[in-house]
Design an enzyme around this catalytic site. Sequence first.
Site, short mmCIF file in Angstrom:
data_model
loop_
_atom_site.label_atom_id
_atom_site.label_comp_id
_atom_site.label_asym_id
_atom_site.label_seq_id
_atom_site.Cartn_x
_atom_site.Cartn_y
_atom_site.Cartn_z
N GLY A 172 0.81 -1.21 0.00
CA GLY A 172 0.00 0.00 0.00
C GLY A 172 0.84 1.25 0.00
O GLY A 172 0.48 2.27 -0.61
N ASP A 173 1.97 1.19 0.68
CA ASP A 173 2.92 2.31 0.70
C ASP A 173 3.86 2.27 -0.51
O ASP A 173 4.01 3.26 -1.22
CB ASP A 173 3.77 2.24 1.97
CG ASP A 173 2.97 2.56 3.21
OD1 ASP A 173 2.23 3.54 3.19
OD2 ASP A 173 3.09 1.81 4.20
#
Length: 409
Positions: A172-173
Amino acid sequence: MPALDDVRVLDLTRVLGGPYCTMLLADLGADVVKIEPPGGDFVRETPPFHDADDSFGGYFQSINRGKRSVELDFNDAADRREFLALVEDADVLVENFRVGTMEKFGLEYERLAEINPQLVYASMRGFGDPRTGASPKQHEPAFDLVAQALGGVMHLTGQEDGPPTKVGFGVGDIFTGVLHAVNILAALHYRERTGVGQFVDTAMYDAMISLAERTVYQYSYTGEVPHRQGNSHPTLFPYNAFEARDGYVVIAALGDNHWQALCEAMDRPDWIVDYPRAADRLENREYLREGITDWVSEHTVEELLDVLEEGVPCGPVQDVADVYNCEHARSREMLIEATLPRTDETVTIAGTPIKMAKTPPDPGERAPLLDEHRAEILRCDPIAELDRTKKHEADSNPVGVSDGGAHDD
């Protein structure tokens, strides 16, 4: 000549996604100035720490290499003036605060664009920015886990009879950070053609929908919600992990030539005749999977690779110790050494996957100490700097950059 050696980036990001994005730009040669609040990016205090140094942990070292650091308190008028002076000469500003944070300090994009019309202002948030598209979730905080959950990644990850599972690493990052770097480079290319900067925005939720693109078209085409199915694939076979006597191997025999090579290695020439097309193999996947599973279980990983590697896409399921011992990882400079401050010791961190023939990226030096480059970046007057130090020492509760107690990762 590094590809981005004429680009200066002001990096206001914290934690993982934003710093990973700016690290990629630093690897490509950009001068990345990490502007940190009083006390610094809190990831500096995240373990593991090396026995020879506790200035910052491995988390911070891994994604902040090659940057310079200056500490600024945006609640302080003098520090805000210093920041605005840096904006005048900057090419890119990257921040991952929650919506409205920069406005609290009078440092929003519109004001900075008046100072520097060529500035590329790049925000990376959980749910985007109203300037590029409003969302009812834009004032909510977000981290990697939240983005994976909302974007459908967790729902499709894990064993069929198990719970939704996050990807082991922070996709997600990381994936959002990579897309953010692409976003920034596209805006710089536009500026090169027009002389005008712009506001660009990459949302973690958006990035996860993009990463899970397969589920989007599957739902549209079939009307059915895709389900978890472990390491297998809904439309490709064989495409799975199989357990050998001493580990696991993955086999991806998708092409007819791959299938033929696999059948020959298994001494099953009849399968070449009986299941000649991919559709045949997919229709009979349960029976074929059982046969492949039995065959693989009789061999070691090394034995399997010896007979399969030449004709069948395959590989061992490696842990990080295996990666350290892999000739590919070393020869491609994917494991590099970074120094520790105030010591001759080094630690190993991941290298850059971006390879270029004429302007090869350079992962650069170690991560910076907090405020390490103040003098060279701000060209500080020694007397004024002494007064500033006394002021901070006299203030027992310095006020740092605040964004309401939460931020996007």
